[in-house]
Design a protein around this motif. Structure first.
Motif, short mmCIF file in Angstrom:
data_model
loop_
_atom_site.label_atom_id
_atom_site.label_comp_id
_atom_site.label_asym_id
_atom_site.label_seq_id
_atom_site.Cartn_x
_atom_site.Cartn_y
_atom_site.Cartn_z
N TYR A 72 0.83 -1.20 0.00
CA TYR A 72 0.00 0.00 0.00
C TYR A 72 0.87 1.25 0.00
CZ TYR A 72 -3.26 3.65 1.13
OH TYR A 72 -3.98 4.81 1.09
N SER A 73 1.92 1.25 0.78
CA SER A 73 2.80 2.41 0.85
C SER A 73 3.35 2.75 -0.53
CB SER A 73 3.94 2.14 1.83
OG SER A 73 4.81 3.24 1.88
N VAL A 74 3.79 1.74 -1.24
CA VAL A 74 4.34 1.98 -2.59
C VAL A 74 3.26 2.49 -3.53
CG1 VAL A 74 5.33 0.84 -4.62
CG2 VAL A 74 6.21 0.30 -2.33
N LEU A 75 2.11 1.81 -3.55
CA LEU A 75 1.04 2.19 -4.47
C LEU A 75 0.47 3.57 -4.13
CD1 LEU A 75 -0.69 -1.28 -4.80
CD2 LEU A 75 0.72 -0.11 -6.52
N TYR A 76 0.39 3.88 -2.84
CA TYR A 76 -0.10 5.19 -2.43
C TYR A 76 0.86 6.29 -2.92
CZ TYR A 76 -1.30 9.21 0.43
OH TYR A 76 -1.64 10.47 0.84
N ASN A 77 2.13 6.07 -2.72
CA ASN A 77 3.11 7.08 -3.14
C ASN A 77 3.15 7.26 -4.65
OD1 ASN A 77 4.14 8.06 -0.65
ND2 ASN A 77 5.15 6.10 -0.37
N SER A 113 -4.94 0.62 -10.31
CA SER A 113 -4.01 -0.23 -11.07
C SER A 113 -4.29 -1.71 -10.79
CB SER A 113 -2.57 0.10 -10.67
OG SER A 113 -2.35 -0.26 -9.32
N PRO A 114 -3.78 -2.58 -11.64
CA PRO A 114 -3.91 -4.03 -11.38
C PRO A 114 -3.23 -4.43 -10.06
CG PRO A 114 -3.19 -3.66 -13.64
CD PRO A 114 -3.18 -2.34 -12.95
N GLN A 115 -2.15 -3.75 -9.72
CA GLN A 115 -1.47 -4.05 -8.46
C GLN A 115 -2.37 -3.73 -7.26
OE1 GLN A 115 -0.13 -2.17 -10.90
NE2 GLN A 115 1.71 -3.24 -11.57
N MET A 116 -3.12 -2.62 -7.37
CA MET A 116 -4.05 -2.27 -6.29
C MET A 116 -5.18 -3.30 -6.23
SD MET A 116 -4.50 -0.26 -3.72
CE MET A 116 -3.73 1.34 -3.89
N ASP A 117 -5.63 -3.79 -7.39
CA ASP A 117 -6.65 -4.84 -7.41
C ASP A 117 -6.14 -6.09 -6.69
OD1 ASP A 117 -8.36 -3.18 -8.84
OD2 ASP A 117 -7.77 -4.02 -10.78
N ASN A 118 -4.86 -6.44 -6.91
CA ASN A 118 -4.26 -7.59 -6.22
C ASN A 118 -4.18 -7.34 -4.71
OD1 ASN A 118 -3.90 -8.92 -8.66
ND2 ASN A 118 -1.78 -8.25 -8.89
N LEU A 119 -3.87 -6.10 -4.35
CA LEU A 119 -3.81 -5.75 -2.93
C LEU A 119 -5.19 -5.85 -2.29
CD1 LEU A 119 -2.07 -4.83 -0.58
CD2 LEU A 119 -2.45 -2.48 -1.30
N ILE A 120 -6.21 -5.44 -3.00
CA ILE A 120 -7.59 -5.56 -2.50
C ILE A 120 -7.92 -7.04 -2.28
CG2 ILE A 120 -10.01 -5.31 -3.14
CD1 ILE A 120 -9.20 -2.61 -4.44
N SER A 121 -7.52 -7.89 -3.21
CA SER A 121 -7.77 -9.32 -3.06
C SER A 121 -7.06 -9.89 -1.83
CB SER A 121 -7.29 -10.09 -4.29
OG SER A 121 -8.04 -9.72 -5.41
N LEU A 122 -5.83 -9.43 -1.58
CA LEU A 122 -5.10 -9.88 -0.40
C LEU A 122 -5.79 -9.39 0.88
CD1 LEU A 122 -2.70 -11.35 0.85
CD2 LEU A 122 -1.36 -9.23 0.57
N CYS A 123 -6.29 -8.16 0.87
CA CYS A 123 -7.03 -7.64 2.02
C CYS A 123 -8.28 -8.47 2.28
CB CYS A 123 -7.42 -6.18 1.80
SG CYS A 123 -6.06 -5.00 1.88
N GLU A 124 -9.01 -8.78 1.22
CA GLU A 124 -10.23 -9.58 1.37
C GLU A 124 -9.91 -10.98 1.89
OE1 GLU A 124 -11.81 -9.15 -2.56
OE2 GLU A 124 -12.88 -7.29 -2.05
N LYS A 125 -8.81 -11.55 1.42
CA LYS A 125 -8.38 -12.86 1.91
C LYS A 125 -8.04 -12.79 3.39
CE LYS A 125 -4.72 -16.25 1.30
NZ LYS A 125 -3.39 -16.46 0.77
N ASP A 126 -7.34 -11.73 3.81
CA ASP A 126 -6.98 -11.59 5.22
C ASP A 126 -8.22 -11.36 6.08
OD1 ASP A 126 -4.84 -11.54 7.18
OD2 ASP A 126 -5.36 -9.44 7.46
N ILE A 127 -9.16 -10.60 5.58
CA ILE A 127 -10.40 -10.36 6.32
C ILE A 127 -11.19 -11.66 6.47
CG2 ILE A 127 -12.67 -9.26 6.10
CD1 ILE A 127 -11.16 -6.74 5.15
#
Length: 190
Positions: A81-86, A92-106
């Motif tokens: 998130y820090s990298v993508l935010y900056n 981006s597709p990377q943010m979509d992957n990050l969202i998927s990881l967040c949903e998996k963790d939740i």
């Protein structure tokens, strides 16, 4: 000569004050008790087996697959998130992957709580993935999704998010930004 006389009187008064303070401390039973020597170390008074069992439980907790997965996910989520935010790459597709990881963790949050209880550990007041995913949806202006994340976080008992309003304040902000005329109570089913 007069200054020397005053200096000698000053020194005398200081000595008298110190001696008086010392005598009062010696005569004061409370003061004497504070300065009693500590009990000597007695290894027989320790239950070594119990200490070892507690250490084994502590390490076993962190070896649980769900616990390890959660803490690894948090580390990855925060770094990415820090990298993508900056880079301001919210769509981006990377943010979509990050969202998927967040949903998996939740999705493992309930199991995380169950394990905390089974190891007699306090459930943390926050589960940072909820906050991070709500922020991502906020940045993407997907307020309905952010509202759902906040509601789920509150329902599971994770209300701390590092702000004074806690997750309730974040929920209220997302409701306002979404343009909804509904209240926080409506979303929480109160």
């Amino acid at each position: 000569m007069f200054i020397m006389f005053l200096f000698i009187i000053f020194i005398g008064v200081c000595i008298a004050v110190v001696i008086g303070a010392t005598k009062s401390a010696i005569n004061n039973p409370d003061a004497r008790q504070r300065y009693q020597p500590q009990k000597p170390y007695n290894p027989s008074s320790l239950d070594l087996a119990q200490t070892l069992r507690e250490q084994e439980r502590f390490h076993a907790y962190y070896e649980e697959p769900v616990i390890k997965e959660h803490y690894n996910n948090i580390e990855t989520i925060e770094a990415q998130y820090s990298v993508l935010y900056n880079l301001k790459q919210f769509h981006s597709p990377q943010m979509d992957n990050l969202i998927s990881l967040c949903e998996k963790d939740i999705s493992i949050a309930k199991e995380f709580c169950r394990l905390c209880k089974s190891y007699n550990r306090d459930i943390p007041p926050s589960y940072n993935t909820f906050k991070r995913l709500a922020i991502i949806y906020d940045k993407r202006k997907e307020y309905d999704k952010a509202i759902a994340v906040c509601v789920k976080s509150i329902e599971l008992g994770f209300v701390e998010d590092g702000t004074s309003g806690k997750m309730y304040g974040r929920l209220a902000r997302m409701i306002r930004l979404s343009g909804s005329d509904k209240s926080v109570d409506y979303y929480l089913g109160n």
